[in-house]
Design a protein around this motif. Structure first.
Motif, mmCIF file in Angstrom:
data_model
loop_
_atom_site.group_PDB
_atom_site.id
_atom_site.type_symbol
_atom_site.label_atom_id
_atom_site.label_comp_id
_atom_site.label_asym_id
_atom_site.label_seq_id
_atom_site.Cartn_x
_atom_site.Cartn_y
_atom_site.Cartn_z
ATOM 1 N N UNK A 199 0.829 -1.218 0.000
ATOM 2 C CA UNK A 199 0.000 0.000 0.000
ATOM 3 C C UNK A 199 0.861 1.265 0.000
ATOM 4 N N UNK A 200 2.009 1.201 0.662
ATOM 5 C CA UNK A 200 2.914 2.363 0.727
ATOM 6 C C UNK A 200 3.839 2.419 -0.491
ATOM 7 N N UNK A 201 3.555 1.629 -1.484
ATOM 8 C CA UNK A 201 4.303 1.613 -2.754
ATOM 9 C C UNK A 201 5.773 1.172 -2.605
ATOM 10 N N UNK A 202 5.997 0.232 -1.682
ATOM 11 C CA UNK A 202 7.349 -0.311 -1.522
ATOM 12 C C UNK A 202 7.493 -1.557 -2.390
ATOM 13 N N UNK A 203 8.669 -1.739 -2.990
ATOM 14 C CA UNK A 203 8.999 -2.995 -3.664
ATOM 15 C C UNK A 203 9.919 -3.812 -2.762
ATOM 16 N N UNK A 204 9.551 -5.040 -2.537
ATOM 17 C CA UNK A 204 10.351 -5.917 -1.695
ATOM 18 C C UNK A 204 11.480 -6.511 -2.544
ATOM 19 N N UNK A 205 12.725 -6.366 -2.119
ATOM 20 C CA UNK A 205 13.801 -7.011 -2.881
ATOM 21 C C UNK A 205 14.423 -8.161 -2.099
ATOM 22 N N UNK A 206 14.039 -8.290 -0.826
ATOM 23 C CA UNK A 206 14.587 -9.389 -0.044
ATOM 24 C C UNK A 206 13.788 -9.601 1.226
ATOM 25 N N UNK A 207 13.595 -10.833 1.592
ATOM 26 C CA UNK A 207 12.986 -11.131 2.889
ATOM 27 C C UNK A 207 13.610 -12.391 3.440
ATOM 28 N N UNK A 239 14.275 -9.779 8.334
ATOM 29 C CA UNK A 239 15.156 -8.814 7.690
ATOM 30 C C UNK A 239 14.596 -8.563 6.304
ATOM 31 N N UNK A 240 14.278 -7.321 6.006
ATOM 32 C CA UNK A 240 13.610 -6.995 4.760
ATOM 33 C C UNK A 240 14.329 -5.834 4.081
ATOM 34 N N UNK A 241 14.529 -5.942 2.782
ATOM 35 C CA UNK A 241 15.035 -4.817 1.989
ATOM 36 C C UNK A 241 13.926 -4.349 1.062
ATOM 37 N N UNK A 242 13.770 -3.039 0.957
ATOM 38 C CA UNK A 242 12.735 -2.489 0.079
ATOM 39 C C UNK A 242 13.315 -1.350 -0.749
ATOM 40 N N UNK A 243 12.758 -1.161 -1.931
ATOM 41 C CA UNK A 243 13.097 0.013 -2.736
ATOM 42 C C UNK A 243 11.820 0.839 -2.911
ATOM 43 N N UNK A 244 12.015 2.145 -3.160
ATOM 44 C CA UNK A 244 10.869 3.043 -3.291
ATOM 45 C C UNK A 244 11.306 4.264 -4.102
ATOM 46 N N UNK A 245 10.328 5.048 -4.541
ATOM 47 C CA UNK A 245 10.685 6.252 -5.310
ATOM 48 C C UNK A 245 10.551 7.529 -4.482
ATOM 49 N N UNK A 246 9.597 7.571 -3.548
ATOM 50 C CA UNK A 246 9.403 8.794 -2.759
ATOM 51 C C UNK A 246 9.726 8.546 -1.290
#
Lengths: 275, 275
Positions: free
Chosen positions: B216-224, B239-246
């Motif tokens: 919902x917060x527009x995060x892309x998960x790249x690792x969990x 442990x989670x990695x996320x990418x985002x634009x804003x």
């Protein structure tokens, strides 16, 4: 004839302990010095079942073993949790102060590193197996060298324990899986845990959608691990363990994941051993 | 004065290569023979920044390094991906057929095991570092021994490469993180990736709920990656990695996770280097 069990390591190793706990003492061992050899032993039918460490509460998953299970079409037929105890052992007559070198498996060295901070003169050497060093100390009557190994190794190879439970974290559970080359062996009524692998596209929310479906099917997630799919950027494979009460719920989930995910594969259906 | 960078391993190692790629050649190195030493070096202010391997497309996460970052309050300020190439190198004049022992880091040995299946007479020995063996071969003029190390090690220590790119999987990306003891260093506009740790209860759907909020917060998960919380059964750390634009979206997520999860911690906010 005794059941032939392939273990990683030799007699006196933690894998040996798991074999005894899981199958009882009426077994014959196939000692394998690597997990690759263990898989080969199963594929060549030189052993009926194999025991592989798969994850540890300190170091996490042993990913290469997941790959071995997946790529060789092994089936997980059970699991066992062992609380690992590391003991420092030497040739009879040697003291803690005589030790200049400790040789053991990298995982054992890692788990005992706090203990060795008080002994900066002891050199830590990585070896393939915990019990193998214990055996070598006895065979070659090595002085100044200690092994970190389970108690059963001290008994088997006649060594003295000079420091017991030297691991930093006393509650050090390691999860082992029991694998074989054939398909599932348990009746559905006894199955309440499964290990899955599937791939999702890198689309926002695609994993969340899968987890929602799992939750709707009344599955409890006990483990999740993402791994990039090698040579396919932006694709992720997930290794997931789930527990459930009704096999029918799990059957429904399998039908849904077949549609929702790519390369969906059940790595094993078995009885939950977690307490 | 040059920037002081702590690396795991010595000159000629893959960590050295990452230091050169990320910071350029005007750096001074603090060579650390373990990741623990690397962290100590940073905490004692003997280096400004450190480089740590954190995951590999073959072997997965290096969980103990996540624990080091978390427990020592390090902050991830950047990341770098290096496609690892393993080369087999010997003292000048030696041939492939002269080799009876190969000494290298366990990860390097694992990644080249297919190659060595054709050479059953070569003994594989685990060592602390890839480059260290290369250095030792030159210093002690060792014959019959080979190192598996990056090209830069052959150049630095004057060795001959007798077989290049001996890793099984040619596309072998390893992710390194750049850490320091202080807090985030980048302006918010440049931040588009973050590493998080949080704990959820073992309640059905609790992770799905968190992932829904991330989506919902527009995060892309790249690792969990889940990890049982030691000594607390049925609790899991993620442990989670996320990418985002804003960055604003990420700020909103942080507020929500603060409420939804336990022990929520941002391990780093940095610029995505994945291509």
């Amino acid at each position: 004839m005794s059941l032939k069990i392939a273990i990683q390591g030799i007699q006196g190793s933690n894998h040996h302990q798991v074999a005894l706990d899981y199958f009882g003492s009426d077994i014959a061992l196939a000692e394998c010095l690597s997990f690759d050899t263990l898989v080969d032993t199963l594929l060549k039918k030189e052993a009926e079942k194999g025991i592989m460490a798969i994850e540890n509460s300190i170091a996490g998953s042993i990913i290469p073993n997941y790959a071995l299970v997946y790529h060789n079409d092994l089936h997980i037929i059970g699991e066992h949790y062992l609380n690992i105890h590391h003991h420092l052992m030497v040739l009879k007559g040697q003291q803690l102060s005589d030790i200049t070198e400790v040789s053991s498996h990298p995982m054992a060295l890692l788990q005992c590193k706090e203990f060795f901070k008080a002994y900066p003169n002891i050199r830590l050497v990585e070896d393939v197996d915990t019990a193998e060093t214990a055996k070598r100390i006895q065979e070659q009557k090595l002085t100044h060298v200690a092994a970190i190994a389970p108690k059963v190794a001290a008994t088997l190879y006649g060594l003295d324990i000079v420091a017991d439970n030297i691991q930093t974290i006393k509650n050090n559970a390691t999860r082992f899986i029991i694998v074989k080359t054939k398909n599932k062996v348990l009746p559905e009524a006894e199955i309440n845990k499964a290990s899955l692998r599937f791939i999702t596209d890198h689309k926002r929310g695609s994993l969340a959608a899968v987890l929602n479906v799992m939750s709707d099917c009344r599955m409890n997630l006990t483990k999740i691990q993402s791994l990039p799919v090698i040579e396919t950027p932006w694709k992720y494979a997930f290794f997931v363990d789930i527990t459930f009460t009704a096999y029918a719920d799990f059957s429904k989930l399998k039908s849904l994941l077949d549609i929702m995910t790519e390369e969906f594969k059940v790595l094993g259906e078995y009885k939950n051993a977690m307490v």
